[in-house]
Every structure is written in structure tokens, then in C-alpha cells.
Design a protein around this motif. Structure first.
Motif, PDB file in Angstrom:
ATOM      1  N   SER A   1       0.841  -1.195   0.000  1.00  0.00           N
ATOM      2  CA  SER A   1       0.000   0.000   0.000  1.00  0.00           C
ATOM      3  C   SER A   1       0.879   1.248   0.000  1.00  0.00           C
ATOM      4  O   SER A   1       2.023   1.221   0.460  1.00  0.00           O
ATOM      5  CB  SER A   1      -0.951   0.015   1.203  1.00  0.00           C
ATOM      6  N   PHE A   2       0.300   2.327  -0.508  1.00  0.00           N
ATOM      7  CA  PHE A   2       1.016   3.601  -0.621  1.00  0.00           C
ATOM      8  C   PHE A   2       0.141   4.712  -0.065  1.00  0.00           C
ATOM      9  O   PHE A   2      -1.061   4.780  -0.323  1.00  0.00           O
ATOM     10  CB  PHE A   2       1.350   3.903  -2.084  1.00  0.00           C
ATOM     11  N   GLY A   3       0.764   5.580   0.714  1.00  0.00           N
ATOM     12  CA  GLY A   3       0.064   6.744   1.231  1.00  0.00           C
ATOM     13  C   GLY A   3       1.051   7.873   1.455  1.00  0.00           C
ATOM     14  O   GLY A   3       2.238   7.771   1.115  1.00  0.00           O
ATOM     15  N   LEU A   4       0.582   8.963   2.046  1.00  0.00           N
ATOM     16  CA  LEU A   4       1.421  10.128   2.313  1.00  0.00           C
ATOM     17  C   LEU A   4       1.307  10.525   3.777  1.00  0.00           C
ATOM     18  O   LEU A   4       0.260  10.351   4.404  1.00  0.00           O
ATOM     19  CB  LEU A   4       1.002  11.312   1.430  1.00  0.00           C
ATOM     20  N   ASP A   5       2.386  11.083   4.301  1.00  0.00           N
ATOM     21  CA  ASP A   5       2.359  11.659   5.633  1.00  0.00           C
ATOM     22  C   ASP A   5       1.676  13.026   5.555  1.00  0.00           C
ATOM     23  O   ASP A   5       2.046  13.873   4.735  1.00  0.00           O
ATOM     24  CB  ASP A   5       3.786  11.810   6.171  1.00  0.00           C
ATOM     25  N   LYS A   6       0.698  13.246   6.410  1.00  0.00           N
ATOM     26  CA  LYS A   6      -0.123  14.455   6.327  1.00  0.00           C
ATOM     27  C   LYS A   6       0.693  15.726   6.509  1.00  0.00           C
ATOM     28  O   LYS A   6       0.429  16.742   5.856  1.00  0.00           O
ATOM     29  CB  LYS A   6      -1.230  14.388   7.387  1.00  0.00           C
ATOM     30  N   TRP A   7       1.658  15.721   7.397  1.00  0.00           N
ATOM     31  CA  TRP A   7       2.356  16.952   7.743  1.00  0.00           C
ATOM     32  C   TRP A   7       3.540  17.254   6.829  1.00  0.00           C
ATOM     33  O   TRP A   7       3.922  18.410   6.671  1.00  0.00           O
ATOM     34  CB  TRP A   7       2.833  16.889   9.187  1.00  0.00           C
ATOM     35  N   SER A   8       4.129  16.240   6.227  1.00  0.00           N
ATOM     36  CA  SER A   8       5.306  16.474   5.379  1.00  0.00           C
ATOM     37  C   SER A   8       5.066  16.164   3.907  1.00  0.00           C
ATOM     38  O   SER A   8       5.786  16.654   3.040  1.00  0.00           O
ATOM     39  CB  SER A   8       6.482  15.623   5.878  1.00  0.00           C
ATOM     40  N   GLY A   9       4.066  15.327   3.612  1.00  0.00           N
ATOM     41  CA  GLY A   9       3.819  14.922   2.230  1.00  0.00           C
ATOM     42  C   GLY A   9       4.765  13.834   1.763  1.00  0.00           C
ATOM     43  O   GLY A   9       4.750  13.458   0.589  1.00  0.00           O
ATOM     44  N   LYS A  10       5.564  13.268   2.663  1.00  0.00           N
ATOM     45  CA  LYS A  10       6.521  12.234   2.271  1.00  0.00           C
ATOM     46  C   LYS A  10       5.826  10.878   2.163  1.00  0.00           C
ATOM     47  O   LYS A  10       4.786  10.647   2.757  1.00  0.00           O
ATOM     48  CB  LYS A  10       7.681  12.193   3.260  1.00  0.00           C
ATOM     49  N   LYS A  11       6.440   9.976   1.424  1.00  0.00           N
ATOM     50  CA  LYS A  11       5.828   8.692   1.102  1.00  0.00           C
ATOM     51  C   LYS A  11       5.792   7.745   2.291  1.00  0.00           C
ATOM     52  O   LYS A  11       6.727   7.694   3.090  1.00  0.00           O
ATOM     53  CB  LYS A  11       6.604   8.023  -0.041  1.00  0.00           C
ATOM     54  N   CYS A  12       4.707   6.989   2.357  1.00  0.00           N
ATOM     55  CA  CYS A  12       4.553   5.916   3.339  1.00  0.00           C
ATOM     56  C   CYS A  12       4.206   4.634   2.572  1.00  0.00           C
ATOM     57  O   CYS A  12       3.397   4.676   1.645  1.00  0.00           O
ATOM     58  CB  CYS A  12       3.432   6.208   4.323  1.00  0.00           C
ATOM     59  N   TYR A  13       4.803   3.534   2.957  1.00  0.00           N
ATOM     60  CA  TYR A  13       4.500   2.247   2.336  1.00  0.00           C
ATOM     61  C   TYR A  13       4.229   1.208   3.413  1.00  0.00           C
ATOM     62  O   TYR A  13       4.793   1.278   4.516  1.00  0.00           O
ATOM     63  CB  TYR A  13       5.666   1.753   1.485  1.00  0.00           C
ATOM     64  N   MET A  14       3.365   0.257   3.089  1.00  0.00           N
ATOM     65  CA  MET A  14       3.219  -0.929   3.927  1.00  0.00           C
ATOM     66  C   MET A  14       3.348  -2.159   3.047  1.00  0.00           C
ATOM     67  O   MET A  14       2.730  -2.233   1.976  1.00  0.00           O
ATOM     68  CB  MET A  14       1.887  -0.966   4.668  1.00  0.00           C
ATOM     69  N   LEU A  15       4.158  -3.115   3.498  1.00  0.00           N
ATOM     70  CA  LEU A  15       4.299  -4.396   2.819  1.00  0.00           C
ATOM     71  C   LEU A  15       3.365  -5.385   3.502  1.00  0.00           C
ATOM     72  O   LEU A  15       3.460  -5.609   4.715  1.00  0.00           O
ATOM     73  CB  LEU A  15       5.744  -4.892   2.905  1.00  0.00           C
ATOM     74  N   ALA A  16       2.460  -5.984   2.744  1.00  0.00           N
ATOM     75  CA  ALA A  16       1.535  -6.961   3.299  1.00  0.00           C
ATOM     76  C   ALA A  16       2.287  -8.230   3.687  1.00  0.00           C
ATOM     77  O   ALA A  16       3.419  -8.475   3.239  1.00  0.00           O
ATOM     78  CB  ALA A  16       0.446  -7.290   2.282  1.00  0.00           C
TER      79      ALA A  16
END
Length: 290
Positions: free
Chosen positions: A100-115
Motif C-alpha cells: 500500500s502507498f500513502g502520504l504523511d499528512k504533515w510532510s507529504g513524504k511517502k509511506c508504504y506498507m508491505l503486506a
């Protein structure tokens, strides 16, 4: 002689100029400034502004997302701000459904989760040791449920080019414990975790952490997040799952001239010679810390 005014009220600037100025700040600053006045609120809606906060490759990433059969692909959003907020609140599932891919609300940097399906789990394909099942609260279609093993070894890998450059990331093991879980080694011996680059060096040198998947019975002198200095304790997430930090990694990006690398995150318990059961693994999440 009347003195000439040497200062200017920002609110006298055209909205486009305000948006341009805000684009040199951060999403946190924009959200806060939008509360100042109607002018800043209007400037904070600019597509040009939010385009600056989205990753440069966001279109390519979004094109890989899974959508409902009746929904347009890629997903359509009314504005760049709506897209940004959506990625902060509801990470999108990519490709075959194992990331999954998302963004950090305060910085806009990438977040990932590996299932869990994206991880290398020792004995993970053996139906006598692990069971793959759906879990209503999971972000992914399948989770891994531990039936019984003696050696617990779970590893995940991700390429650094997927992450935001010049950023320190925390890697978090996301899981639950079933009511009948037993002998996970957490009551007596902590579990080892680490995050490292896949260059072959021995992780035992200086990056191993010790953690508990279940808080042991605390003695009066114990701190809330530490058990006599032996291991860090987990905490409950807003989505109901538990998580524990496995380690941190600073992603240089291309600044050091080396380019793309592979980092590995590992959780291991092979010292307590007892059967282990009842662990439900959703995955490993990487989030920016700065």
C-alpha cells in the motif's frame, strides 16, 4: 514630506502569489495558514500548490492502484488537495494487492506498507505452520496467522528508490495476538529486530533491537515503554492493530551518488525452544520520521 511605505500586507497580494509563497512551506504550514483568513483559505485550495507537495512520480504510482470494477482507473479526484488528503487518510493498494502507498499528512513524504504476502516468512507456505486468511480489520485481503513454529523468522525488503529522499524512516511491525497465543518468547526473552541495507554485513554488530510483542508483567520500577532496559514494548494503533518499531533508516536518495539500494527489515526469535502460536501478521509499515 510623506514617508513612503516600505512594507506590504501579504493579503494585498493576488491569490496566485499567495499560493506560490505557500508552496515553499509544508503541508502542515498550509493547513494552519488556511485558518488565518479567507484569502489564505482560498490560496490553500490551489492545484499548483498541492502539486508541489505530491511526489513527482505520484501519477505513475496511482496508476498501479486497485479500484472497484465500476470505478474509473486511475481514480479521479476533484482537486490535487483532495488527492493529497485521500492519500493521507486512505492509503491505496498497489499492484497485486501486497503493498500500500500513502502520504504523511504533515510532510507529504511517502509511506508504504508491505503486506504479509510480500514478506518472507519462514515456513510460511506450510499449512501446518501458518494459515493465510482474510481479516476484516486488515488493509489487505490476506494476513498470515501463526499456527505453530519453533523458529520465528519474518523478513521484508523494499527498494530505497520508492521512498522519499533525505528522509529518516521508521519500520514498524504491524500485528495482532489472538486470545489463545502462547509461548511467543515475549514473557521471558525479548525478540530481536533490525533494519539494514542488504550488503551482507552481520546485523549483530550494532543495529539489533530487542522488543516484546506482548508486554510482560511489569515490575514497579519498570518504565512504560521499557522493561528494565531489555526490550521496547508495543502500542495499539488507531486502527486497532498493534505495532512495534523494528528500527530506523536514513534514505539518502541519489544525493550520495550510490543510487538505488535494497533495505531489509527482520524480526527473529530462534532462541526460546518452545512452540509459538497465535500471532497474526498484517505487514511491515515504513513511515517518515522527519
Amino acid at each position: 514630506m510623506k514617508k513612503r511605505r516600505t512594507t506590504m500586507n501579504l493579503l494585498e497580494l493576488p491569490g496566485r502569489c499567495l499560493s506560490h509563497i505557500l508552496s515553499f512551506t509544508s503541508p502542515r504550514d498550509v493547513f494552519r495558514s488556511s485558518l488565518v483568513s479567507k484569502d489564505f483559505l482560498a490560496a490553500a485550495e490551489s492545484d499548483m500548490l498541492w502539486e508541489r507537495f505530491l511526489p513527482s512520480d505520484y501519477k505513475e504510482i496511482i496508476s498501479q492502484s486497485q479500484t472497484a470494477p465500476s470505478a474509473p482507473h486511475p481514480p479521479v479526484f476533484s482537486s490535487k488537495k483532495d488527492l493529497f488528503v485521500h492519500l493521507c487518510r486512505s492509503p491505496v493498494i498497489l499492484g497485486s494487492g501486497t503493498k500500500s502507498f500513502g502520504l504523511d499528512k504533515w510532510s507529504g513524504k511517502k509511506c508504504y506498507m508491505l503486506a504479509a504476502k510480500e514478506l518472507v516468512i519462514c515456513w510460511g507456505e506450510s499449512p501446518h505452520h501458518w494459515k493465510w486468511a482474510s481479516f476484516p480489520e486488515s488493509r489487505f485481503s490476506e494476513v498470515a496467522e501463526l499456527l505453530c513454529v519453533w523458529w520465528l523468522d519474518i523478513r521484508g525488503k523494499i527498494q530505497t528508490k520508492l521512498l522519499s529522499p533525505d528522509t529518516t524512516y521508521g519500520a514498524y511491525f504491524v500485528y495482532k495476538l489472538k486470545a489463545h497465543s502462547y509461548a511467543l518468547g515475549v514473557e521471558s526473552e525479548p525478540i530481536k529486530v533490525w533494519v539494514k541495507e542488504c550488503d551482507g554485513f552481520d546485523p549483530e554488530v550494532n543495529i539489533v533491537k530487542k522488543i516484546y510483542l506482548k508486554a510482560p508483567k511489569l515490575r514497579p520500577s519498570s518504565a512504560s515503554r521499557q522493561y528494565h532496559g531489555e526490550g521496547e514494548l508495543p502500542y495499539k494503533r488507531a486502527d486497532g492493530w498493534m505495532e512495534i518499531e523494528m528500527g530506523q533508516y536514513f534514505n539518502h536518495g541519489d544525493a550520495d551518488g550510490i543510487g538505488n539500494r535494497m533495505i531489509e527489515m527482520c524480526l527473529r526469535e530462534i532462541e526460546v525452544r518452545l512452540g509459538k502460536s497465535g500471532l497474526v501478521v498484517q505487514g511491515i509499515e515504513l513511515r517518515p520520521l522527519d
